[in-house]
Scaffold this motif. Sequence first.
Motif, PDB file in Angstrom:
ATOM      1  N   MET A  90       0.832  -1.213   0.000  1.00 19.61           N
ATOM      2  CA  MET A  90       0.000   0.000   0.000  1.00 19.61           C
ATOM      3  C   MET A  90       0.862   1.256   0.000  1.00 19.61           C
ATOM      4  O   MET A  90       0.574   2.223  -0.708  1.00 19.61           O
ATOM      5  N   TYR A  91       1.937   1.232   0.787  1.00 23.12           N
ATOM      6  CA  TYR A  91       2.769   2.437   0.915  1.00 23.12           C
ATOM      7  C   TYR A  91       3.557   2.726  -0.358  1.00 23.12           C
ATOM      8  O   TYR A  91       3.812   3.879  -0.693  1.00 23.12           O
TER       9      TYR A  91
ATOM     10  N   GLN B 222       0.728   4.309  -2.851  1.00 23.79           N
ATOM     11  CA  GLN B 222      -0.304   5.243  -2.403  1.00 23.79           C
ATOM     12  C   GLN B 222      -0.291   6.573  -3.139  1.00 23.79           C
ATOM     13  O   GLN B 222      -1.329   7.192  -3.371  1.00 23.79           O
TER      14      GLN B 222
ATOM     15  N   LEU C 269      -5.530  -1.259  -1.369  1.00 23.80           N
ATOM     16  CA  LEU C 269      -5.277   0.164  -1.611  1.00 23.80           C
ATOM     17  C   LEU C 269      -6.255   0.718  -2.643  1.00 23.80           C
ATOM     18  O   LEU C 269      -6.826   1.802  -2.448  1.00 23.80           O
TER      19      LEU C 269
ATOM     20  N   ALA D 199      -8.895   3.577  -1.628  1.00 21.33           N
ATOM     21  CA  ALA D 199      -8.826   4.863  -2.327  1.00 21.33           C
ATOM     22  C   ALA D 199     -10.175   5.207  -2.960  1.00 21.33           C
ATOM     23  O   ALA D 199     -10.553   6.381  -3.048  1.00 21.33           O
TER      24      ALA D 199
ATOM     25  N   TRP E 216      -7.501  12.819   0.064  1.00 20.30           N
ATOM     26  CA  TRP E 216      -6.122  12.331   0.123  1.00 20.30           C
ATOM     27  C   TRP E 216      -5.560  12.336   1.538  1.00 20.30           C
ATOM     28  O   TRP E 216      -4.771  11.466   1.906  1.00 20.30           O
TER      29      TRP E 216
ATOM     30  N   LEU F 139      -4.373   8.786   3.528  1.00 25.90           N
ATOM     31  CA  LEU F 139      -3.081   8.553   4.178  1.00 25.90           C
ATOM     32  C   LEU F 139      -3.267   8.105   5.617  1.00 25.90           C
ATOM     33  O   LEU F 139      -2.601   7.167   6.088  1.00 25.90           O
TER      34      LEU F 139
ATOM     35  N   ILE G  64      -4.553   4.349   5.828  1.00 26.02           N
ATOM     36  CA  ILE G  64      -3.632   3.242   5.524  1.00 26.02           C
ATOM     37  C   ILE G  64      -2.385   3.234   6.411  1.00 26.02           C
ATOM     38  O   ILE G  64      -1.783   2.174   6.614  1.00 26.02           O
TER      39      ILE G  64
END
Length: 493
Positions: A43-44, A47, A204, A208, A214, A218, A221
């Motif tokens: 995910m990171y 993202q 993700l 989203a 946004w 962040l 997640i």
Amino acid sequence: MSAAMDKEKKFDLDDVLSKFGIFKKYHRQKILLLFIAFASNSMYCNQFIFVTEPVQYRCIDRDDLDQSVCSYNSSDVCTQWIYEEPNSFVATFELACQDWKRTLVGSAHNFGYMVGLLIVGPMSDRFGRKAAIVATGVLGGVIGVLRSFSTWYWIFVALEFLEACIGDICSPAFVLSLEIVQQKKRLLFNMIVSLGYSVGGTTLGLVAWLVPSWRWLLRTIYTPALLFIFYIFLLDESPRWYLSNGRKEKASAILEKAATTNNIKLDKNMLDNLNCEADESTNFKEVVLGTMKSRKLRTRFFVCLVWWTTSTFVNYGLVLNSISLQGNKYLNFALTQIIDVPGMFFITYILVRFKRKKPLIICFVVGAVLCLSQPFIPMDLPWLSITFYMAGKLMSSFYFNITYLYTSELFPTYTRNSMHALCSSLGRIGSLVAQQTPLLTVYWIGLPAFVFGSASLFAGFVTLLVPDVSDDSLPDNVKQAEALGMKERKAVL
């Protein structure tokens, strides 16, 4: 006489690990913990694709949402912009007509990841896999949450770089997954925990879709990553790492704990006579220089560098452009991730049956053919284009996963994470270059695909220079690493 000789006999760690089943209680716990680590990293890593996605905007004195206004001359300066999504990243930081600032976030993340691998890898070899997993997991979560409160663009970019730099949990988690199981079970165990990467990427896309803001995306997640602090109590260090550092008592304690958890009894003599070599340096500079002194390891390093550059270049380029396909962008992205799940089972079966080398070469070549064919598909057949696109993405995932595993098997324990990190770090140049491939369409619409295909073809060719190591135990020193593939060579002779 035989009893005395049995007491003096040295045992490899694989002799002990063969007593454990990966589906018993102890390894089931480790599968879950490592699965979560892989999912969070997935995910990171992606993202920013949704955090910084482009939006339409217009000048306040115009009625249409048309970004062509950015080509105005000096007499048509706009004093105020109206954005289609007022709460978007582009609107928040007033990035109208500054698209380079939006894409710079992805570049900062990838560059931070490159630099970070040179920090996290040696840290894992020096302080242990567990310490690196806990540190990177928690720091990644903290920095990710802090980034969601940023009110200045350049602070956001700096935090994006920093999070990627010191928040990469995947590298030490992957190496740990290889070191806590026997050689014959290594592939299956790694496949299971690596499924977390596909699940994380799919999650993700769906998150989203559900959380369009946004900032809240962040926070959603990254906040759970703070729970990685509990891995101090839940996760055990790699016994192989302890042995390579001369700490046999610590390694034996972990093995005995695992045996107790699984209700089995280990031979005390086997634990007392474990091979324990700790005469190698873990200084990163000395590790690199020591590796480069070996001609065989030097060749493997450059081959791995080609693999990593090609894998990140093609795989990242295809993922990045997936949201531009026809249809729902979130579902398209999720599809590129979830398609890896059945693919993972398939490639694991292939690797078990046909080892490492031949499958990797075939995946590179087939991936090249799919990429080179893409530009010649008729424009009036979008379903066929998407099919080829997804097939190419699946093939790139195949050789990326094999590259991840193969690289770790080619180098000794005391330098495994450092060399894996070095190859991965330098290979991330591919992900940086991938962001610029759309510019090639100015010359020919099919040029990016042609470059992807050519790179895959070259990577398949250089794979001929390394041995197949699927039948060998993980090497603990340079001598053992240089001997990899000798069984296969003798069998041929």
